[in-house]
Design an enzyme around this catalytic site. Sequence first.
Site, PDB file in Angstrom:
ATOM      1  CE  LYS A  65      27.937  48.729 -20.201  1.00 47.69           C
ATOM      2  NZ  LYS A  65      27.316  49.665 -19.232  1.00 47.69           N
ATOM      3  CG  ASP A  87      17.245  53.041 -24.149  1.00 53.95           C
ATOM      4  OD1 ASP A  87      16.930  53.031 -22.941  1.00 53.95           O
ATOM      5  OD2 ASP A  87      17.802  54.011 -24.697  1.00 53.95           O
ATOM      6  CG  ASN A 114      16.174  42.316 -13.497  1.00 51.08           C
ATOM      7  OD1 ASN A 114      16.282  42.069 -12.302  1.00 51.08           O
ATOM      8  ND2 ASN A 114      17.200  42.775 -14.221  1.00 51.08           N
ATOM      9  CB  SER A 169       8.302  46.479  -6.324  1.00 50.03           C
ATOM     10  OG  SER A 169       8.003  47.613  -5.558  1.00 50.03           O
ATOM     11  CE1 TYR A 201      14.663  52.639  -7.527  1.00 49.12           C
ATOM     12  CE2 TYR A 201      14.698  52.913  -5.133  1.00 49.12           C
ATOM     13  CZ  TYR A 201      14.826  52.116  -6.256  1.00 49.12           C
ATOM     14  OH  TYR A 201      15.109  50.770  -6.116  1.00 49.12           O
ATOM     15  CE  LYS A 205      11.453  50.318  -8.805  1.00 49.68           C
ATOM     16  NZ  LYS A 205      11.817  49.138  -9.629  1.00 49.68           N
TER      17      LYS A 205
END
Length: 315
Positions: A65, A87, A114, A169, A201, A205
């Site tokens: 990719k 990774d 990112n 975030s 999750y 963040k």
Amino acid sequence: MPEFLKTFVSQTFPSKPTFSVDDIPDLSGRVILVTGGNAGIGYETAKAVLSKNAKVYVACRSREKGEKALTSLREQTGKEAYFLQLDLASLASIRQAAQEFLKLESKLHILFNNAGVMEPSIDLLTADGYDLTIGTNVLGPYYFTSLILPALIAAADEGPHKARVVNTSSFASEMPPKNLDYAAFKEDDKKRRALGPERLYYGSKWLNLVYTAEFSRRYRDRGIVSSAVNPGNIQTELQRHLTGFKDWAISKILQPTPYGALNQLYAGTSENADEFDGAYFVPWARRGRPNPTSQDPAEGRKLWEWLEAQVKANE
């Protein structure tokens, strides 16, 4: 209108952006690394800075990719980017990637942390046994940034600009679980499953903001600017784990992918970005108010001590 609802509305339905890729200054001589730069917001970020003459590294897990992204970037910009295999769900991979990068480059001017995951199955763990969300979104970026810190410091020492670390975030940082128990991140599977993918999750963040604030306290005197962004509700691969009503509802408010890169491009490349230490940016390219609980130095120390302990335990 309650403050939470006001924040939700303003960040979910923002006014038109006043900043664009055209506003990015020439980046000749700058080395920039984008984690997750092969797709989505990361790809748009890499494309933008590459078009402004930066030397760009696209870091991602899949070589296939990554190479495909480099080909596409070359076709779209006429310029060459470089692939770095990384990774974030493997501490060994992170060590190898950092070693490889430091062999290639002595300076790193801008790091875009990112890459990330959103609500994967609770059954998924990192290679080292951590919850996949926490490992990929929190522990992995911390470890990678720590290992390539010498290159960031070298870039800051060289000047004329400060080095910059931009962490991704989310609006989810407004809704962290109460009394987030670090034992749920690895040691206590029962607690982890009780939290579930969504709250893990949201917690990750929020921890991205805690980390940004603590990094700023520790490294601002070394000439490194640390900021965080909520990229907005953007159509990317990030939503691939969502199902049912939530997937449908979110799909109704998603914005085109290029919009998602605006915040981090503004935070990382603006002429006045040296002044953005500790800042938080919301759609589109405007300063926002981070969750106040994330700015508590006690939370920063707690997170940092846990992160350091995990790295030491896995050396």
